[in-house]
Design an enzyme around this catalytic site. Structure first.
Site, PDB file in Angstrom:
ATOM      1  N   MET A   1     -13.371 -19.480   3.504  1.00 60.87           N
ATOM      2  CA  MET A   1     -14.604 -19.781   4.202  1.00 60.87           C
ATOM      3  C   MET A   1     -14.585 -19.146   5.588  1.00 60.87           C
ATOM      4  SD  MET A   1     -16.253 -23.592   4.560  1.00 60.87           S
ATOM      5  CE  MET A   1     -14.722 -24.252   5.208  1.00 60.87           C
TER       6      MET A   1
ATOM      7  N   SER B   1      -7.846 -18.306   3.165  1.00 59.87           N
ATOM      8  CA  SER B   1      -8.198 -19.667   3.570  1.00 59.87           C
ATOM      9  C   SER B   1      -8.469 -20.488   2.308  1.00 59.87           C
ATOM     10  CB  SER B   1      -9.400 -19.643   4.528  1.00 59.87           C
ATOM     11  OG  SER B   1      -9.655 -20.934   5.040  1.00 59.87           O
ATOM     12  N   THR B   2      -9.657 -21.069   2.169  1.00 63.14           N
ATOM     13  CA  THR B   2      -9.954 -21.934   1.029  1.00 63.14           C
ATOM     14  C   THR B   2      -9.733 -21.189  -0.288  1.00 63.14           C
ATOM     15  OG1 THR B   2     -11.660 -22.973   2.378  1.00 63.14           O
ATOM     16  CG2 THR B   2     -11.657 -23.481   0.021  1.00 63.14           C
TER      17      THR B   2
ATOM     18  N   ASP C   1     -12.892 -15.098   9.453  1.00 61.88           N
ATOM     19  CA  ASP C   1     -11.608 -14.715  10.036  1.00 61.88           C
ATOM     20  C   ASP C   1     -11.050 -13.509   9.282  1.00 61.88           C
ATOM     21  OD1 ASP C   1      -9.392 -14.821  11.677  1.00 61.88           O
ATOM     22  OD2 ASP C   1      -8.351 -16.336  10.465  1.00 61.88           O
TER      23      ASP C   1
ATOM     24  N   HIS D   1      -4.812 -20.476   6.224  1.00 54.75           N
ATOM     25  CA  HIS D   1      -5.280 -21.609   7.019  1.00 54.75           C
ATOM     26  C   HIS D   1      -4.836 -22.923   6.376  1.00 54.75           C
ATOM     27  CE1 HIS D   1      -8.865 -18.905   8.412  1.00 54.75           C
ATOM     28  NE2 HIS D   1      -7.736 -18.602   9.023  1.00 54.75           N
TER      29      HIS D   1
END
Length: 348
Positions: free
Chosen positions: A289, A171-172, A292, A198
C-alpha cells in the site's frame, strides 16, 4: 468493492471486553458496519457462513479453535478478507507470520498484550487496514496461489564478476511475496541483498529467521555496520531506516523521522544504494500500500540501475508497484513467479 459501499465487519476475540472495544471502533467509523462477533474460531466460521462479512478481525489465541486454525479453514472453505490482531511477544510474531502465509491480508499489533485496554492507540491503523482488506482479491491470498514451477532462468552459470547490490522493498502482502522469491534464488547469486518490509517492531527478526530457514541464500535481520556479502540478505529491523554507507560496503541504521509515515523506508534504502553502491544495482518493488519506493527506484534508474516491479495480477495491494511504474523508471513489470528469474538475469 467500491468506496461508497458500507464495509461489513465481524469481530472475533475470546475476550468480551476486546470484542466490545474493537466493535466500538468499527461502529464509530463512517463506512464500517459491525454485523456480528464471535468468541472463538468455531463461532467465527459459523458466523462467516451466516453473515458473509466483507472483513473479519481475528484474534490468534482463543479456546476451542484458535485464530490460525479458523483462518486455515476459512481460506479453504469460505475465503474472507482477514486482519489479525497480534501480541508483541516472539510467539505472537511467529503466529502472525504463519497467519499471513495462511492468507490473512495484514495484522495489527495489540498495544499491550491480549487484553489491550489501550486498543484505541491503534484505531487509525486498524480502520485503515480494514478498509484496505475489503478491496483485496481473495484469490491472491489462498496459500500457494502464486506457486508455479521454477523458472529456467534460475539454472545455468552464475556470474562471479563484480558483486551487484540488490534492493527489494515491500509492504502489505510482502511477507508472502518474499517467501515466494527468496527461496528460489541460488546460493551463488552475484549480489548482496538489502530488504525493507514494512512491519511493526518485534516482527522482522522472526521474519528473517523464517525466510532463512527456507532459502539457499543467507537471510538475517540487519545490525549496525553489517558488511555486504554475496548471497547475504540483510532485512531492515522494524523502527530503523537502513542505508548503504558512503563507503558502499556496509549498512548503517538510524531512527531519523519516518518517511511518508514508515520506518524503515524503501525510499531511504534505495536512495542510499543509488548514491553509494560502487557496483551495478538492481531494484525490486513488490506488493504494498502507498508509494514508498517510487522515489528510490527513480534515483537508482538515473544512475544505471535495473528496476523490476511486481505486476498487478499477483499483487495483494497494487500501490507501491503502481507508483514505481508511474515514475517511468521500471524496466520489467512481472508476475511474482517470474521475478526470481529476472533477478538472477539482472545480477549476472
Amino acid at each position: 468493492m467500491t468506496d461508497l459501499r458500507t464495509i461489513t465487519v465481524l469481530v472475533v476475540d475470546d475476550s468480551a471486553l476486546m470484542r466490545n472495544m474493537v466493535g466500538d471502533i468499527v461502529k464509530a467509523t463512517p463506512g464500517l458496519k459491525l454485523v456480528g462477533s464471535a468468541k472463538n474460531g468455531l463461532e467465527a466460521i459459523e458466523q462467516v457462513r451466516q453473515l458473509s462479512p466483507d472483513v473479519v478481525t481475528m484474534d490468534i489465541e482463543m479456546p476451542k479453535m484458535d485464530g490460525l486454525q479458523a483462518l486455515a479453514r476459512l481460506m479453504t472453505d469460505s475465503p474472507v478478507a482477514t486482519v489479525m490482531l497480534s501480541a508483541h511477544a516472539k510467539e505472537g510474531a511467529e503466529s502472525t507470520l504463519l497467519a499471513l502465509e495462511l492468507g490473512a491480508v495484514d495484522f495489527v499489533t495489540k498495544p499491550s498484550g491480549s487484553i489491550s485496554l489501550d486498543i484505541d492507540k491503534v484505531r487509525e491503523e486498524l480502520v485503515e487496514k480494514i478498509r484496505m482488506a475489503a478491496g483485496v482479491d481473495l484469490a491472491k491470498l489462498r496459500p500457494g496461489s502464486n506457486q508455479r514451477p521454477p523458472q529456467a532462468a534460475l539454472e545455468g552459470k552464475i556470474s562471479t564478476g563484480i558483486m551487484r547490490t540488490l534492493a527489494i522493498g515491500s509492504s502489505t502482502g510482502g511477507t508472502r511475496a518474499l517467501a515466494e522469491i527468496l527461496p528460489k534464488l541460488p546460493r551463488e547469486i552475484n549480489a548482496a541483498l538489502l530488504l525493507v518490509q514494512h512491519m511493526p517492531v518485534g516482527f522482522t527478526k522472526s521474519l528473517a529467521e523464517r525466510l532463512d530457514n527456507r532459502s539457499k541464500i543467507r537471510i538475517r535481520e540487519a545490525q549496525e555496520g553489517d558488511v555486504l556479502e554475496r548471497g547475504l540478505a540483510l532485512l531492515a529491523p522494524a523502527g530503523y531506516h537502513m542505508e548503504l554507507s558512503p563507503s558502499g560496503d556496509r549498512i548503517t541504521l538510524n531512527q531519523d523521522p519516518p518517511r511518508f509515515g514508515v520506518r524503515p523506508s524503501v525510499d531511504v534504502m534505495m536512495e542510499s544504494v543509488a548514491l553509494y553502491s560502487p557496483a551495478e544495482t538492481v531494484g525490486v518493488i513488490l506488493t504494498g500500500m502507498g508509494h514508498d519506493g517510487a522515489n528510490g527506484v527513480a534515483g537508482m534508474k538515473k544512475r544505471g540501475g535495473h528496476i523490476i516491479a511486481e505486476d498487478r495480477s499477483t499483487c495483494v495491494v497494487y500501490g507501491m508497484p503502481k507508483a514505481a511504474v508511474e515514475t517511468g523508471a521500471v524496466d520489467e513489470v512481472l508476475p511474482l513467479d517470474q521475478i526470481p528469474g529476472a533477478i538472477v538475469r539482472a545480477c549476472r
